[in-house]
Design a protein around this motif. Structure first.
Motif, PDB file in Angstrom:
ATOM      1  N   SER A 204       0.824  -1.210   0.000  1.00 55.64           N
ATOM      2  CA  SER A 204       0.000   0.000   0.000  1.00 55.64           C
ATOM      3  C   SER A 204       0.858   1.260   0.000  1.00 55.64           C
ATOM      4  N   LEU A 205       2.018   1.218   0.682  1.00 57.37           N
ATOM      5  CA  LEU A 205       2.912   2.378   0.660  1.00 57.37           C
ATOM      6  C   LEU A 205       3.451   2.642  -0.737  1.00 57.37           C
ATOM      7  N   PHE A 206       3.720   1.569  -1.476  1.00 58.42           N
ATOM      8  CA  PHE A 206       4.155   1.728  -2.861  1.00 58.42           C
ATOM      9  C   PHE A 206       3.084   2.444  -3.673  1.00 58.42           C
ATOM     10  N   SER A 207       1.827   2.048  -3.483  1.00 59.29           N
ATOM     11  CA  SER A 207       0.723   2.697  -4.189  1.00 59.29           C
ATOM     12  C   SER A 207       0.596   4.161  -3.771  1.00 59.29           C
ATOM     13  N   ALA A 208       0.690   4.403  -2.453  1.00 62.81           N
ATOM     14  CA  ALA A 208       0.568   5.769  -1.947  1.00 62.81           C
ATOM     15  C   ALA A 208       1.691   6.655  -2.476  1.00 62.81           C
ATOM     16  N   THR A 209       2.893   6.113  -2.511  1.00 67.53           N
ATOM     17  CA  THR A 209       4.028   6.886  -3.017  1.00 67.53           C
ATOM     18  C   THR A 209       3.849   7.216  -4.500  1.00 67.53           C
ATOM     19  N   ALA A 210       3.372   6.241  -5.257  1.00 72.39           N
ATOM     20  CA  ALA A 210       3.164   6.471  -6.689  1.00 72.39           C
ATOM     21  C   ALA A 210       2.172   7.597  -6.928  1.00 72.39           C
ATOM     22  N   THR A 211       1.044   7.564  -6.209  1.00 74.22           N
ATOM     23  CA  THR A 211       0.028   8.597  -6.403  1.00 74.22           C
ATOM     24  C   THR A 211       0.502   9.966  -5.896  1.00 74.22           C
TER      25      THR A 211
END
Length: 796
Positions: A727-734
């Motif tokens: 989820s952190l990877f997704s949050a960082t991407a956005t």
């Protein structure tokens, strides 16, 4: 915990009355949207400096005592695209002289125009008040040094100076520009020339329009890019839209607060919407990710459990983020303080909006739309294996059966990884296993990397120049830049003398004061960067036989009889000004000019001040340096204290913030490598990145400690890194995409802010994901050894 019970009650209400809750939110949002319509624009740059800065106080004095007269510039140049016969090929053409005279008179007749000066005035002064028709005479006058202010050396353009009383009224400026262009259209124009209005006021008017357009562009692109990323991650466009709705609502609430509180939209707040979207979407991702994770596990109460388990770390991350932004309010620069308040408000709204709005939306989606959940059943097999143990062939078969059971038991609502594909999760799992096996090596690698890049941090630089606020490839700006390079006297510096007390001299018309003023004018006039000095003492000498008056009576008599001299003094003679002009008087010249001012001794009670863009840029540079160090220190303390209080452990607070410190070093070092300078907008970048980046550490720490209650530390790290890291990877991407959307802004400072924030967020993600698990493993093993050692000592 009592708090957890209250959160579960809220989640139960959201599951029971989703439509009612959303209806209440819709009413509140409508009220805030009405307030958002009242937000006003403010392109002024004075807000960048503290109100008690000397150059700001001096500028206020000039506006109140001498009137606020803004200089609009009208550039008239050859039109090289014109190929008609008999077109003008030299700006010294007699037809141009006639045109300048006629146009100047038309503009001077407009309201709010104080005066108009042009090359036509020089020509008439040399020809008994008439425009000469002899080309030879016009050429001779144009070659005179006094004409350098009006005609460039290539004789391809000429400038008309228009003194207008605008007083920061952008609507009035807009009307004036329309009237001047109408005068241009009504005045017979020789073939082969074209005209464009430029100058400081017109540039400000342009920037005001760009502020509005940049806000919409960056906001739109950030929303679109985030939606596309969420669609890819959540595997369904509707789920992606629902995750975005709370964040969009928080932007409306923030804009509504600005409207109701009278906070103006300035250049510093251009990227506000995109930044709130970029940071707020993280909260949606964490709740959605946890919700789907519990659905995968066929949990009996997935919504209540997801909200109850995610709300505490979300609150901690929101609190630390707000702490970082609150630190901005402690600085001296008003614009950064305003940005800190708005970002703090926006994050608070984003946290509340996600916590209140997203769960009911997920309830309605699950109830009425099974399609977004059907695709997730096949991921159960992989998700069931998200522990620290290796998976063999038999386990894989069992996981597949578990997946089928999940789908059957939940009616096709099996859940989603909601955070990325198998490649990401497999990479995260390998990373977690490496961190549990060699935690010391992990820390050493991070420290060695930091040591290697740290020297590049010394190459980073500050850029306080006004060019940060000037968009490129614009006709108005190109005209302005052309005048900077081609004409003398386009950069001005105003020297202001003030009477602080009347014990030594009664007023500034005193002969002793005039002598000091004249010496200062001569000193500045001898500077190589100065071309003209418009001091009242020169005109007084001309009116007094070539020397300054010796008595106060004579001085006052000369001043009162000459309006041009009287205009250099305010009403009660407590302030006096003169203007210094040159081709380029910039901030780098200010130390030398201040030193020259210090060489002239004035009577006691008289002080000298400088005003203009040069002094403002210089003061801005000094404040930027002090602002960066101060806000960073305050931000570090606040973020550390909030994180420590949340976990009731200073050690945990230190563990959470340590990777962020390394990430900041990586960020500033990279800025030095790629020559990305700090601007007035990005001087508080450290406290902003610290507030954003601490979220990554908090989520990892929280999940690892939660899993540690039922697993050994190695398995807890693998579970946490695989799921939370996803989820952190997704949050960082956005978040990085939203910040990168600021590079689409026309203002260079906003562009640079977007690039700097993107770098900082990415480095914070990498540092936290790399270091936090390893630090917690080391901490656990050290504690175990201490306990074991203490037990052996007691046994003895």
């Amino acid at each position: 915990m009592n708090t957890e019970k209250q959160i579960r009650k809220l989640a139960n209400l959201q599951e029971k009355y989703p439509v009612l809750i959303l209806l209440i939110v819709l009413i509140v949002t409508a009220v805030m949207a009405d307030g958002a319509l009242n937000v006003r624009l403010d392109p002024a740059f004075e807000g960048m400096l503290a109100d008690n800065t000397d150059c700001v106080l001096t500028q206020d004095l000039l506006s109140s005592d001498f009137g606020s007269t803004d200089v609009m510039l009208l550039l008239i140049e050859l039109d090289y695209d014109c190929d008609e016969p008999n077109s003008v090929t030299d700006i010294r053409d007699p037809r141009v002289a006639e045109y300048l005279d006629s146009l100047s008179r038309s503009i001077a007749a407009e309201q709010n125009i104080e005066s108009v000066s042009s090359f036509a005035d020089i020509l008439k002064a040399a020809n008994n008040g008439e425009i000469p028709t002899d080309p030879v005479m016009i050429r001779e006058v144009a070659e005179d040094e006094a004409s350098r202010r009006f005609v460039n050396r290539e004789y391809s353009s000429t400038v008309v100076y228009i003194d207008a009383n605008i007083n920061g009224d952008m609507d009035l400026l807009d009307d004036l520009e329309k009237e001047i262009y109408n005068d241009i259209d009504q005045t017979p124009t020789p073939t082969g020339i074209k005209s464009i209005i430029s100058g400081g006021p017109s540039t400000m008017n342009l920037i005001m329009s760009l502020i509005a357009s940049d806000l919409l562009v960056t906001m739109a692109f950030s929303m679109i890019f985030v939606w596309l990323i969420l669609w890819r991650l959540l595997k369904h466009p509707v789920t992606a839209i629902l995750s975005l709705i709370p964040v969009f609502v928080s932007v409306i609430w923030t804009a509504g607060s600005m409207g109701y509180l009278g906070i103006e939209l300035a250049s510093v707040t251009v990227g506000l919407g995109a930044m709130i979207v970029g940071m707020g979407i993280d909260y949606s991702i964490h709740i959605t990710h946890r919700f789907f994770e519990l659905l995968r596990e066929d949990h009996d109460f997935p919504l209540a459990e997801s909200v109850a388990t995610i709300a505490p770390p979300l609150f901690a991350s929101a609190a630390t983020t707000m702490a970082g932004f609150v630190a901005m309010a402690f600085g001296k620069m008003p614009m950064n303080a305003k940005m800190g308040v708005l970002l703090t408000t926006g994050i608070a709204y984003a946290f509340l909006a996600v916590l209140i709005i997203l769960p009911p939306l997920l309830v309605l989606e699950r109830k009425y739309m099974s399609a977004p959940f059907k695709h997730t059943c096949e991921r159960m097999a992989y998700s069931a294996s998200g522990t620290g143990n290796a998976i063999d062939a038999n386990n894989s078969s069992n996981a597949s059966n578990a997946s089928d059971a999940c789908c059957a038991g939940s009616g096709g609502s099996g859940g989603s990884s909601a955070g990325g594909d198998g490649i990401v999760r497999r990479a995260l799992k390998r990373l977690a296993l490496f961190q549990t096996r060699s935690p010391v090596l992990v820390i050493l690698i991070a420290l060695v990397l930091t040591a290697l890049v740290a020297p590049f941090a010394t190459q980073s630089r500050m850029d306080e120049s006004s060019e940060n606020w000037i968009p490129e490839d614009c006709a108005i700006i190109e005209a302005f830049q052309s005048m900077w390079s081609d004409y003398s006297g386009t950069d001005t510096l105003t020297v202001v003398m003030t009477l602080d007390n009347a014990e030594t001299v009664s007023d500034l018309a005193d002969p002793e004061v005039l002598k000091a003023v004249h010496r200062l004018a001569m000193v500045l006039g001898s500077d190589t960067i100065v071309e003209t000095v418009d001091s009242a003492t020169f005109a007084m000498m001309d009116a007094n036989g070539g020397h300054l008056p010796q008595t106060l009576y004579t001085s006052k008599k000369i001043i009162e009889e000459n309006p041009s001299i009287r205009s250099k003094f305010n009403r009660d003679y407590s302030a006096m000004r003169f203007d210094v002009a040159g081709t380029s008087i910039e901030s780098v010249d200010m130390p030398a000019i201040e030193q020259e001012v210090g060489t002239v001794s004035f009577p006691d009670g008289v002080s000298v001040h400088l005003a203009g863009m040069g002094p403002m840029d210089y003061a801005l540079g000094e404040q930027m340096e002090s602002e960066m160090g101060f806000t960073t220190a305050v931000g570090f303390v606040l973020v550390f204290v909030v994180a420590s209080l949340f976990y009731r452990s200073a050690l945990v607070g230190l563990i959470a913030i340590t990777p962020i410190v390394l990430a900041l070093i990586w960020t500033i070092s990279t800025m030095g490598m790629i020559d990305l300078p700090f601007t007035a907008l990005s001087v508080t970048i450290f406290t902003m990145v610290m507030g954003i980046g601490i979220d990554y550490s908090i989520h990892l720490v929280h999940r690892i400690k939660e899993e540690r209650k039922s697993h050994k530390i190695e398995d807890a790290v693998v579970i946490a890194v695989t799921n939370v890291g996803d989820s952190l990877f997704s949050a960082t991407a956005t978040t990085a995409v939203c910040f990168a959307s600021l590079t689409l802004a026309s203002l260079l400072a906003v562009d640079r802010l977007g690039r700097t924030l993107s770098l900082g967020v990415i480095f914070c993600f990498l540092a936290a994901l790399w270091m936090v698990p390893a630090i917690l493993v080391i901490e656990e093993r050290v504690r175990a050894r201490r306990w074991w050692g203490a037990g052996r000592w007691r046994d003895r």
